[in-house]
Enzyme design. Structure first.
Site, short mmCIF file in Angstrom:
data_model
loop_
_atom_site.label_atom_id
_atom_site.label_comp_id
_atom_site.label_asym_id
_atom_site.label_seq_id
_atom_site.Cartn_x
_atom_site.Cartn_y
_atom_site.Cartn_z
N LYS A 168 22.59 -30.30 -2.54
CA LYS A 168 23.89 -30.38 -3.19
C LYS A 168 23.67 -30.63 -4.67
O LYS A 168 22.88 -31.51 -5.02
CB LYS A 168 24.71 -31.52 -2.58
CG LYS A 168 26.11 -31.66 -3.15
CD LYS A 168 26.85 -32.83 -2.50
CE LYS A 168 28.26 -32.96 -3.08
NZ LYS A 168 29.00 -34.09 -2.50
N LYS A 179 20.37 -34.49 -3.19
CA LYS A 179 21.66 -34.55 -3.86
C LYS A 179 21.41 -34.93 -5.31
O LYS A 179 20.92 -36.02 -5.61
CB LYS A 179 22.58 -35.57 -3.20
CG LYS A 179 23.96 -35.64 -3.84
CD LYS A 179 24.85 -36.63 -3.11
CE LYS A 179 26.23 -36.72 -3.74
NZ LYS A 179 27.10 -37.68 -3.02
#
Length: 331
Positions: free
Chosen positions: A254, A196
């Site tokens: 992400k 992320k």
């Protein structure tokens, strides 16, 4: 070689193009993010995410049933917590009667076979808007991981099938896995946000949950001490491999489109399913461009989700899921 071999023969018409197409999108590819708020009869459009909404529990039930009818079988829950319930330690996150716990039960009661994943992080519950406990200007790792583990157990007790830690604390997957095992939740899965990045694409999401870091003295102004530097590539592989070793069943990259090289790198390295989150900023950009008439919304939307799957995604968390599936179902 040419002219014995002409590649355009396989592009002559839609029938042959469909026959040899390498990447096929189906409803089974999607995980649908859902935003939940307190109240009754609430369906609030998110200003920076046109045509996407926050739902109160009664209308969440209707939305889940509609998703199931479309063939969408998995949801990822997020909750918008009132300010008066926020503190530095995410105390409300552990409330067995909290909004997340009630949302899980609502989905399961409405549609028992729907796969329910839950966001595990402190930022929606934090008075500082951070994914961890703040102390003297620092995000405290290990104490945060313990709270995340308690949160995960609470979600499992409410009926969650998977918990999805999105915080990027070191070692939290092992802490969560051990806590779930100790409480007998051996079948509760973990989808880890393994890679992320500290991205500027999260703005509309933070609007949706009112979860942006607050501007205060002795509070980090951003999340760069725990989310990854977007310039880094090999770090993503290290993070992902560590999460798998600690017990992650699914790993996630992400954001999506700017990180498809990372998706492919990870897909080539690991033997667990890889998820990709097509984030709020990606959604908002296309909505804004389409509203201006600068892009063909549906054409670009389909191209984007196909590119994400082509890069190696087994699962796509996307705000476009309903729109894509409606097109697929009528094609």
């Amino acid at each position: 070689m040419y002219p014995l071999r002409r590649n355009r023969r396989l592009r002559t018409n839609e029938a042959i193009r469909s026959l040899v197409r390498e990447t096929i999108i189906s409803p089974n590819d999607f995980l649908v993010p859902l935003f939940v708020v307190e109240g009754k009869g609430v369906k609030e459009e998110i200003a920076s995410m046109p045509n996407y909404y926050r739902y109160s529990l009664d209308l969440l039930e209707n939305e889940v049933k509609e998703l199931w009818k479309l063939g969408l079988k998995s949801v990822l829950l997020f909750v918008k917590v009132p300010d008066n319930l926020k503190d530095n330690k995410g105390t409300e996150a552990l409330n067995p009667d909290g909004l997340m716990q009630r949302a899980i039960k609502t989905v399961k009661n409405a549609c028992p076979d729907m796969l329910v994943m839950t966001d595990v992080a402190l930022d929606p519950f934090s008075s500082y808007g951070h994914d961890g406990i703040v102390d003297n200007g620092q995000i405290i790792n290990d104490d945060t991981a313990e709270v995340l583990a308690e949160m995960s157990v609470s979600h499992a007790e409410a009926g969650a099938d998977f918990v999805a830690p999105s915080d990027m604390m070191d070692g939290r997957i092992l802490t969560i896995r051990e806590a779930l095992e100790d409480e007998g939740f051996i079948n509760t899965g973990i989808m880890s946000y393994s890679a992320k990045y500290a991205s500027a694409f999260y703005g509309p999401f933070r609007d949706a949950l009112d979860s942006a870091p607050v501007d205060m003295v002795d509070v980090p102004k951003d999340k760069k001490t725990y989310q990854m530097d977007y310039a880094n590539r090999f770090e993503a592989i290290r993070e992902t491999e560590m999460d798998i070793d600690e017990g992650a069943d699914i790993v996630m990259v992400k954001p999506g489109l700017c990180y498809l090289d990372i998706v492919r790198e990870i897909k080539n390295e690991v033997d667990v399913p890889v998820a990709v989150y097509q984030v709020s900023g990606e959604y908002a950009m296309l909505k804004a461009a389409a509203e201006k008439g600068w892009l063909d919304h549906d054409a670009v939307m389909l191209e984007q989700v196909t590119a994400i799957k082509r890069a190696g995604a087994d699962i796509i968390a996307s705000y476009f899921a309903k729109d894509v599936v409606k097109i697929i179902n009528h094609s």
